[in-house]
Design a protein around this motif. Structure first.
Motif, short mmCIF file in Angstrom:
data_model
loop_
_atom_site.label_atom_id
_atom_site.label_comp_id
_atom_site.label_asym_id
_atom_site.label_seq_id
_atom_site.Cartn_x
_atom_site.Cartn_y
_atom_site.Cartn_z
N UNK A 155 -9.51 13.00 -19.20
CA UNK A 155 -10.64 12.89 -18.27
C UNK A 155 -10.15 12.51 -16.88
N UNK A 156 -10.70 13.16 -15.86
CA UNK A 156 -10.38 12.82 -14.47
C UNK A 156 -11.67 12.60 -13.71
N UNK A 157 -11.70 11.56 -12.87
CA UNK A 157 -12.85 11.28 -12.03
C UNK A 157 -12.74 12.06 -10.72
N UNK A 158 -13.86 12.61 -10.25
CA UNK A 158 -13.90 13.32 -8.98
C UNK A 158 -14.99 12.71 -8.10
N UNK A 159 -14.72 12.67 -6.79
CA UNK A 159 -15.77 12.22 -5.88
C UNK A 159 -16.65 13.41 -5.47
N UNK A 160 -17.61 13.19 -4.59
CA UNK A 160 -18.56 14.23 -4.20
C UNK A 160 -17.92 15.35 -3.39
N UNK A 161 -16.67 15.13 -2.95
CA UNK A 161 -15.97 16.13 -2.16
C UNK A 161 -14.93 16.88 -3.00
N UNK A 162 -15.01 16.67 -4.32
CA UNK A 162 -14.11 17.37 -5.23
C UNK A 162 -12.71 16.82 -5.29
N UNK A 163 -12.53 15.60 -4.74
CA UNK A 163 -11.19 15.00 -4.74
C UNK A 163 -11.00 14.18 -6.01
N UNK A 164 -9.94 14.45 -6.79
CA UNK A 164 -9.68 13.66 -7.99
C UNK A 164 -9.22 12.25 -7.62
N UNK A 165 -9.59 11.28 -8.43
CA UNK A 165 -9.09 9.91 -8.25
C UNK A 165 -8.12 9.63 -9.39
N UNK A 166 -6.85 9.54 -9.06
CA UNK A 166 -5.81 9.42 -10.09
C UNK A 166 -5.02 8.13 -9.98
N UNK A 167 -5.25 7.35 -8.90
CA UNK A 167 -4.47 6.13 -8.76
C UNK A 167 -5.25 5.00 -8.09
N UNK A 168 -4.90 3.78 -8.49
CA UNK A 168 -5.47 2.57 -7.91
C UNK A 168 -4.43 1.88 -7.04
N UNK A 169 -4.86 1.35 -5.92
CA UNK A 169 -4.00 0.54 -5.06
C UNK A 169 -4.58 -0.86 -5.08
N UNK A 170 -3.94 -1.75 -5.84
CA UNK A 170 -4.50 -3.07 -6.13
C UNK A 170 -3.83 -4.14 -5.27
N UNK A 171 -4.63 -4.77 -4.41
CA UNK A 171 -4.13 -5.90 -3.62
C UNK A 171 -4.19 -7.15 -4.50
N UNK A 172 -3.06 -7.84 -4.64
CA UNK A 172 -2.99 -9.00 -5.53
C UNK A 172 -3.30 -10.30 -4.82
N UNK A 173 -3.12 -10.32 -3.49
CA UNK A 173 -3.31 -11.57 -2.74
C UNK A 173 -3.41 -11.25 -1.26
N UNK A 174 -4.05 -12.14 -0.53
CA UNK A 174 -4.03 -12.04 0.93
C UNK A 174 -2.93 -12.92 1.53
#
Length: 308
Positions: free
Chosen positions: A1-20
């Motif tokens: 399964x792949x998630x797509x936004x309304x512009x047809x762009x797949x979301x395949x990765x997360x960029x997780x901020x761990x701390x400020x």
């Protein structure tokens, strides 16, 4: 399964901020577009649950960022917890703690690392970062090359500061077996007319044209359609990527990431404001996996290209 936004762009990765939190004071830092006063950080267990749920939805790549992710005392635990759900786990770091952490991070499951290296000249490095740690970082890069692959060097090119070091940095990348990423200074539309942006913005299009002439091979990455140039140097072939996000519709049209702030919110775009979707509150109030999936899907549907 792949998630797509309304512009047809797949979301395949997360960029997780761990701390400020950060042990540097880079004067141009955007803290991943997050408010500087965010204090309530996600715990290792909460990060693991998020990554586990995201992996079910086809998100198999995560980049850990900050602030500076290695200032978290539980960084090894976080890496160890989330790697089983992922195909690719990477981190962006200033490199200040890589000398002692490269091997344990690799053993915990980290695949690769991006090291911010904006200058090879100690005085310029200190001016940019506020830290007199260039030698420590260079030792950390050597250690990272031993245990992590690939090691990428992030150089944000700034007019009048380090724009004269581009070719030295390309030589350095060839010599150390690292990949160089040349990055344009980024800013939201409303800041492009500020004195700060005009003073430091250095356009990389002419540099890219020169790399195109010199390259023995050119490849294109799927994400952002970024080009990779393989350039001959006195030290062998250097691999160079150019990250030109400003006013770049192709860059935005091929973005595949969703951002996560250190205090537990999805963020759809680095440059956008008012795009934060809180999931930590639901997670901490006993939400089911299904409820968290719906929040994540809602965040994906909010994504839209910044430059279009």
């Amino acid at each position: 399964m792949t998630l797509y936004d309304r512009f047809g762009r797949p979301v395949t990765n997360l960029r997780i901020s761990l701390t400020q939190d950060c042990n540097y004071a880079c004067f141009f830092c955007h803290r991943e577009g997050q408010h500087f006063n965010a204090r309530l950080e996600l715990t290792p267990a909460e990060i693991e649950r998020l990554v586990r749920i995201a992996s079910r939805l086809g998100i198999k790549k995560v980049k850990l960022t900050g602030g500076e992710p290695t200032v978290r005392r539980d960084i090894i635990e976080i890496v160890r917890r989330i790697k089983p759900y992922l195909r690719d786990l990477s981190m962006t770091t200033n490199g200040s703690r890589l000398k002692e952490l490269a091997r344990p991070l690799a053993e915990a499951g980290l695949d690769r690392v991006n090291v911010s290296l904006h200058s090879l000249r100690p005085e310029v490095y200190k001016k940019i970062t506020g830290a007199d740690m260039l030698d420590t970082v260079l030792e950390g890069i050597d250690e990272a090359v031993r245990y992590l692959s690939p090691v990428k060097l992030n150089m944000t090119v700034m007019k009048g500061l380090n724009d004269g070091e581009i070719w030295d940095m390309i030589d350095f990348a060839a010599r150390t077996g690292t990949i160089l990423q040349l990055i344009e200074l980024e800013a939201p539309r409303e800041f492009t007319e500020t004195r700060f942006f005009k003073k430091y913005f250095y356009p990389l299009k002419p540099v890219e044209r020169k790399l195109e002439e010199m390259a023995v091979e050119i490849r294109e990455r799927r994400m952002h359609r970024r080009k990779k140039y393989f350039v001959p140097t006195d030290y062998g072939i250097a691999e160079v990527e150019v990250v030109r996000a400003m006013h770049n519709t192709v860059f935005c049209a091929n973005c595949t990431r969703l951002r996560v702030t250190s205090d537990g919110k999805f963020k759809t775009c680095l440059l956008r404001k008012n795009d934060l979707i809180d999931f930590a509150t639901a997670l901490r109030n006993g939400a089911s996996d299904g409820e968290l999936v719906e929040i994540l899907k809602g965040a994906v549907l909010m994504r839209q290209p910044y430059w279009r």
